[in-house]
Design a protein around this motif. Structure first.
Motif, PDB file in Angstrom:
ATOM      1  N   GLU A   1      -4.546   3.162   2.342  1.00  0.00           N
ATOM      2  CA  GLU A   1      -4.753   3.069   3.781  1.00  0.00           C
ATOM      3  C   GLU A   1      -5.465   4.324   4.256  1.00  0.00           C
ATOM      4  O   GLU A   1      -5.121   5.434   3.847  1.00  0.00           O
ATOM      5  CB  GLU A   1      -3.410   2.940   4.503  1.00  0.00           C
ATOM      6  CG  GLU A   1      -2.585   1.740   4.081  1.00  0.00           C
ATOM      7  CD  GLU A   1      -1.206   1.731   4.720  1.00  0.00           C
ATOM      8  OE1 GLU A   1      -1.140   1.736   5.959  1.00  0.00           O
ATOM      9  OE2 GLU A   1      -0.215   1.744   3.981  1.00  0.00           O
TER      10      GLU A   1
ATOM     11  N   TRP B   1      -8.721 -12.219   8.825  1.00  0.00           N
ATOM     12  CA  TRP B   1      -9.748 -11.522   8.049  1.00  0.00           C
ATOM     13  C   TRP B   1     -10.151 -12.292   6.806  1.00  0.00           C
ATOM     14  O   TRP B   1     -11.201 -12.051   6.228  1.00  0.00           O
ATOM     15  CB  TRP B   1      -9.279 -10.126   7.668  1.00  0.00           C
ATOM     16  CG  TRP B   1      -7.924 -10.046   7.062  1.00  0.00           C
ATOM     17  CD1 TRP B   1      -6.751  -9.841   7.721  1.00  0.00           C
ATOM     18  CD2 TRP B   1      -7.585 -10.154   5.686  1.00  0.00           C
ATOM     19  NE1 TRP B   1      -5.706  -9.821   6.855  1.00  0.00           N
ATOM     20  CE2 TRP B   1      -6.176 -10.002   5.580  1.00  0.00           C
ATOM     21  CE3 TRP B   1      -8.305 -10.352   4.513  1.00  0.00           C
ATOM     22  CZ2 TRP B   1      -5.501 -10.053   4.382  1.00  0.00           C
ATOM     23  CZ3 TRP B   1      -7.630 -10.397   3.316  1.00  0.00           C
ATOM     24  CH2 TRP B   1      -6.250 -10.248   3.264  1.00  0.00           C
TER      25      TRP B   1
ATOM     26  N   LYS C   1       0.861  -1.181   0.000  1.00  0.00           N
ATOM     27  CA  LYS C   1       0.000   0.000   0.000  1.00  0.00           C
ATOM     28  C   LYS C   1       0.898   1.233   0.000  1.00  0.00           C
ATOM     29  O   LYS C   1       1.791   1.315  -0.829  1.00  0.00           O
ATOM     30  CB  LYS C   1      -0.964  -0.078   1.177  1.00  0.00           C
ATOM     31  CG  LYS C   1      -1.917  -1.271   1.060  1.00  0.00           C
ATOM     32  CD  LYS C   1      -2.916  -1.315   2.174  1.00  0.00           C
ATOM     33  CE  LYS C   1      -3.912  -2.448   1.962  1.00  0.00           C
ATOM     34  NZ  LYS C   1      -3.274  -3.772   1.992  1.00  0.00           N
TER      35      LYS C   1
ATOM     36  N   ASP D   1      -8.579   2.023   9.508  1.00  0.00           N
ATOM     37  CA  ASP D   1      -8.456   1.893  10.951  1.00  0.00           C
ATOM     38  C   ASP D   1      -9.039   3.131  11.617  1.00  0.00           C
ATOM     39  O   ASP D   1      -8.671   4.260  11.278  1.00  0.00           O
ATOM     40  CB  ASP D   1      -6.989   1.719  11.355  1.00  0.00           C
ATOM     41  CG  ASP D   1      -6.835   1.265  12.804  1.00  0.00           C
ATOM     42  OD1 ASP D   1      -7.860   1.095  13.494  1.00  0.00           O
ATOM     43  OD2 ASP D   1      -5.691   1.081  13.251  1.00  0.00           O
TER      44      ASP D   1
ATOM     45  N   ARG E   1     -10.899  -1.840  10.658  1.00  0.00           N
ATOM     46  CA  ARG E   1     -10.749  -2.083  12.095  1.00  0.00           C
ATOM     47  C   ARG E   1     -11.270  -0.867  12.865  1.00  0.00           C
ATOM     48  O   ARG E   1     -11.197   0.252  12.399  1.00  0.00           O
ATOM     49  CB  ARG E   1      -9.288  -2.341  12.441  1.00  0.00           C
ATOM     50  CG  ARG E   1      -8.655  -3.488  11.654  1.00  0.00           C
ATOM     51  CD  ARG E   1      -7.162  -3.617  11.979  1.00  0.00           C
ATOM     52  NE  ARG E   1      -6.519  -4.664  11.197  1.00  0.00           N
ATOM     53  CZ  ARG E   1      -6.003  -4.504   9.976  1.00  0.00           C
ATOM     54  NH1 ARG E   1      -6.049  -3.287   9.420  1.00  0.00           N
ATOM     55  NH2 ARG E   1      -5.447  -5.492   9.331  1.00  0.00           N
TER      56      ARG E   1
ATOM     57  N   ASP F   1      -7.081  -0.919   3.492  1.00  0.00           N
ATOM     58  CA  ASP F   1      -7.170  -1.081   4.937  1.00  0.00           C
ATOM     59  C   ASP F   1      -7.660   0.212   5.560  1.00  0.00           C
ATOM     60  O   ASP F   1      -7.213   1.304   5.175  1.00  0.00           O
ATOM     61  CB  ASP F   1      -5.810  -1.441   5.535  1.00  0.00           C
ATOM     62  CG  ASP F   1      -5.398  -2.868   5.214  1.00  0.00           C
ATOM     63  OD1 ASP F   1      -6.229  -3.613   4.665  1.00  0.00           O
ATOM     64  OD2 ASP F   1      -4.254  -3.232   5.528  1.00  0.00           O
TER      65      ASP F   1
ATOM     66  N   VAL G   1     -10.332  -4.474   4.705  1.00  0.00           N
ATOM     67  CA  VAL G   1     -10.277  -4.701   6.145  1.00  0.00           C
ATOM     68  C   VAL G   1     -10.531  -3.370   6.828  1.00  0.00           C
ATOM     69  O   VAL G   1      -9.842  -2.383   6.551  1.00  0.00           O
ATOM     70  CB  VAL G   1      -8.909  -5.260   6.585  1.00  0.00           C
ATOM     71  CG1 VAL G   1      -8.873  -5.426   8.094  1.00  0.00           C
ATOM     72  CG2 VAL G   1      -8.623  -6.586   5.898  1.00  0.00           C
TER      73      VAL G   1
END
Length: 864
Positions: free
Chosen positions: A348, A503, A24, A379, A428, A377, A426
């Motif tokens: 990200e 995951w 990434k 977060d 989180r 991803d 994903v």
């Protein structure tokens, strides 16, 4: 996607993306690079990159260079340069409070193809207007510093003399102050180097009237491009904008790469990058940290003043890092001209309110379609995916017309949203819902697809509406909300209440189950090691999960090969084929876990074979009767764990110690001290053409052969009692593990020929990577090495990058070499040289890769 991509090159700078398909914004591990002149190989620059996209400055014009990084090389030539102008030599001064006049005159006087250079220091300036064919280069220690005095900023009219939109504000033609860097009707512009463009938003009063006007004009941006073509911005930092940071309108073919875009988190309306009515815009390796949306894709809006009238198409956002913004990637709310063809890949997002947000409302019109978000991803993103047709923007945003849930007549002002795909995501620490889609009752959102999406939740989250609209209930830890929206979801995993699981768990459990259900015996039902690979995978999955389906698959397949009397299909003991022994491990296991006597009867025959199986004088068994006096690494795994497992199950301690001694002897015979790896095979007679006349070893290292040996080591470590033999095998594994860790590719896999990254055509091979992942993970579970991270990284790299979709649309594990050997076979002589290993056929879903993949997956599941 190639390992090295040349994104942009100027006369004195270059920007690359390296291993971008496997990473990434940040590389999984830092990679050293070296830049040399192509003609002399003299080092020009070298360093270490932690980022996928990076730039190199200080090059010479029209010069051939070679970049070497991570075992890859790339040749390129810098551009020619018609002139080079240092602003300090053309009237600009570090002491001046406003260098705009001197710099602008220099720009106006320069020929096309020239470079305008800002050296180290802070260069204060009012707005500058760029022209076609200009490269503006900032030294890494240079700052172009926007002055605070608003009276020295020209105002761009809402429209030019031809009636075309010139100044804009939130999708409408309005007068606005000129930006620190402005380009109008220009082409072939480049802004490069490692310096800073500080537009001065915190100076003066810009942020105090963010929704108002002064002198009838709206606030400026940092970089503003109107009707431009072929624009490149690389290497620089853009910060501290009065309003939106980078704003191209009606602009085509734009690249922004290796750029930082940053502003105070409390600064108003400081979006990072807002392409509006633009086509073919690429964003690569950008780091955003701003006071509003990181990226806001727009296409004008319907307004009495007259909005921008044009589509936004073909936007690619890759390897970017977005933090702190209101949204990661936002489409709208100004989208009346339609937005289509947006791809967000391998990005990200951290601490943004939204991940991907599409926002519109009645009265906007326009169409949002063909949006793809993949391999990203997130977060601490409050709401990862939201699509909202009730966005309460503008003065009438909370009116009944905008907010009513009753159907309205469909017209040209009805917005449409369709064909949106999210996959391999994903998220989180989600606060509200995994996804929220609110479509209009008269125009539902169409064709939303969510695949392979794993969501975990922030434990301290508080309930709040997932979208900015009226009459929306607060949500905490929600799933997928869809009102007036057609959403198809598959393999969506919600991790709640502290539960932990990979995951990719559900996707791979389904893959393994379907593979085992459809598997056909490798050699028509005859006993063979290939089927034994499947058996090992099924046993490992059963032991890790306790699920009966793996046991049922195992029994069905084994019973098709072994009849009630223990007779094994196609088995001939006198072939003395060590490969056939591997399936015996399933026989031993089933003999211990069932009352069916066939398994012990069959296993006894294999033990009898080993008792008579020929050996080399150094101790280990021949690989096969037709390969006399030869020890292959493959055979160490095929025969020795079975011998030990049988010995433990049926009170034969002599077989356990014999297996340990034979493994250590075989490893010693094949070990190459120079490379600290193991050769594929050893010829005790030193008679084979492929064998070295002094060492008896084959010429090269083959990763899968070493993988067999690695799995043999960790399996015997599990079976052996404490003692010298076990300690010696642990030491062998530790040394191999250390050496292998240095041979990984950038994404954590291993090459077909592991120690030859320079070998043309060498590739990341899946079966060996799966074997090494299994060995690292199991060694960690056995507490003999701290190696789980390497194994997990390798396994996840396989999941992300080695899986393909076949002609029938099914997921298959790709890049598995079918077979490799030594000596004559099927009319071919296999000489064992490094190049030979690259000639063998690659088979997707070959069991020699899938079996170890199942075993590695089971090790991960066992850790949960």
């Amino acid at each position: 996607m190639t390992a090295i991509e040349l994104l942009a090159v100027s006369a004195r700078t270059v920007t690359f993306a390296v291993f971008s398909g496997e990473n990434k914004y940040f590389l999984k591990a830092p990679v050293s690079w070296r830049l040399a002149t192509e003609s002399t190989d003299e080092t020009v620059a070298e360093g270490v990159s932690e980022r996928t996209v990076f730039s190199i400055n200080g090059l010479e014009p029209h010069t051939a260079y070679r970049l070497a990084i991570g075992g890859e090389v790339f040749d390129f030539v810098t551009r020619t340069e018609s002139a080079f102008a240092d602003v300090s030599a053309h009237g600009a001064s570090l002491q001046s409070e406003n260098n705009a006049a001197a710099i602008q005159k220099t720009i106006d006087d320069l020929p096309e193809g020239a470079t305008l250079y800002f050296g180290p220091g802070v260069w204060k300036s009012g707005p500058l207007f760029l022209k076609s064919g200009l490269t503006l280069m900032l030294d890494p220690e240079a700052v172009l510093y926007g002055i605070a005095d608003r009276d020295q900023y020209p105002i761009l009219a809402a429209r030019d003399e031809k009636g075309r939109v010139l100044g804009t504000w939130e999708g409408v033609a309005e007068a606005c102050y000129a930006s620190l860097l402005t380009a109008i009707n220009a082409s072939n512009i480049a802004i490069v180097g490692g310096g800073v463009i500080d537009a001065g938003g915190d100076r003066g009063d810009w942020w105090s009237w963010h929704k108002e006007t002064r002198n009838g004009a709206r606030r400026p941006r940092s970089l503003f491009f109107n009707r431009c073509e072929n624009v490149t911005v690389t290497g620089v930092t853009v910060r501290n904008s009065p309003a939106w940071m980078v704003h191209p309108v009606f602009t085509r073919d734009m690249l922004v790469a290796d750029v930082k875009i940053e502003s105070d988190p409390e600064s108003p309306n400081t979006d990072g990058f807002d392409p509006e009515c633009c086509e073919n815009v690429r964003m690569r390796g950008i780091h955003f940290s701003v006071g509003d949306d990181c990226i806001a894709i727009k296409a004008g809006k319907r307004d009495p003043k007259g909005g921008l009238d044009g589509p936004t198409r073909n936007i690619r956002i890759e390897n970017c890092f977005m933090e702190r913004g209101h949204g990661g990637v936002v489409i709208g709310s100004e989208m009346s001209g339609t937005v289509s063809g947006v791809t967000v890949a391998r990005c990200e997002m951290r601490d943004t309110d939204r991940g991907l947000r599409v926002k519109t409302r009645r009265g906007r019109g326009g169409f949002v379609s063909r949006i793809l978000v993949e391999d990203c991803d997130m977060d601490n993103v409050v709401s990862p995916f939201v699509m909202n047709a009730f966005y309460f923007c503008d003065a009438d945003g909370k009116s009944d017309y905008v907010q009513s849930r009753d159907p309205h007549p469909v017209s040209e002002v009805t917005p449409r949203m369709s064909d949106i795909t999210f996959r391999r995501i994903v998220a989180r620490n989600v606060h509200t819902a995994a996804a929220a889609f609110y479509g209009l009752p008269e125009m539902p959102i169409e064709n939303v697809t969510i695949e392979d999406y794993t969501v975990s939740y922030a434990p301290d989250a508080e309930a709040q509406p997932p979208v900015m609209a009226c009459n929306i209930d607060p949500v905490r830890h929600g799933g997928i909300i869809a009102e007036n929206a057609a959403v198809t979801a598959s393999n969506v995993v919600f991790v709640r209440e502290g539960a932990e699981e990979p995951w990719y768990r559900q996707a791979l459990l389904r893959y393994c189950d379907e593979y085992a259900a459809d598997y056909r015996a490798y050699k028509g039902g005859a006993l063979c090691y290939e089927d034994g690979c499947l058996y090992r995978g099924l046993i490992a999955l059963y032991e890790a999960t306790g699920e009966a389906r793996w046991f049922d698959h195992l029994v069905r397949h084994v019973n098709a090969q072994v009849n009630e009397d223990g007779v094994m299909n196609g088995y001939v003991a006198e072939d003395f084929n060590i490969d056939n022994i591997l399936s015996g491990r399933a026989l031993v296991w089933l003999a211990r876990h069932s009352n069916d006597p066939r398994y012990r009867k069959a296993a006894d025959q294999l033990v009898a074979q080993l008792a008579d199986h020929p050996r080399v004088k150094e101790g280990p068994h021949w690989h096969k009767h037709r390969y006399p006096e030869q020890v292959w690494l493959d055979g160490l795994y095929m025969g020795l764990p079975f011998k030990a497992e049988y010995g433990l199950a049926f009170d034969r301690p002599d077989l356990v110690s014999e297996a340990a001694d034979e493994l250590l002897a075989g490893l010693e015979l094949t070990y190459d001290a120079d490379s600290r790896l193991y050769r594929h095979a050893y010829d005790s007679a030193k008679a084979q053409p492929w064998a070295d006349k002094d060492t008896g070893q084959s010429p090269a290292h083959w990763s899968r052969a070493i993988g067999w040996a690695a799995m043999a080591m960790v399996d015997l470590i599990e079976y052996l009692p404490e003692g010298d033999a076990r300690d010696a095998i642990i030491a062998r594994w530790a040394a191999l593990a250390e050496r292998l860790s240095a041979l990984r590719t950038a994404d954590g896999r291993w090459l077909q020929v592991p120690d030859r990254p320079d070998l043309g055509g060498n590739y990341a091979e899946s079966s060996a990577t799966a074997m090494f992942a299994y060995a690292y993970l199991k060694a960690s579970r056995l507490d003999v090495s701290d190696s789980a991270a390497i194994g997990r990284t390798a396994f996840e790299a396989l999941y992300r990058h080695a899986f393909e979709v076949d002609a029938e649309g099914r997921r298959v594990l790709g890049t598995i070499v079918c077979v490799a050997g030594l000596g004559g076979f099927n009319g071919q002589y296999r000489d064992g040289t490094p190049g030979y290993y690259l000639t063998e056929t690659i088979n997707p879903d070959d069991i020699k890769g899938v079996g170890p993949f199942m075993m590695g997956f089971a090790e991960l599941l066992a850790r949960q």
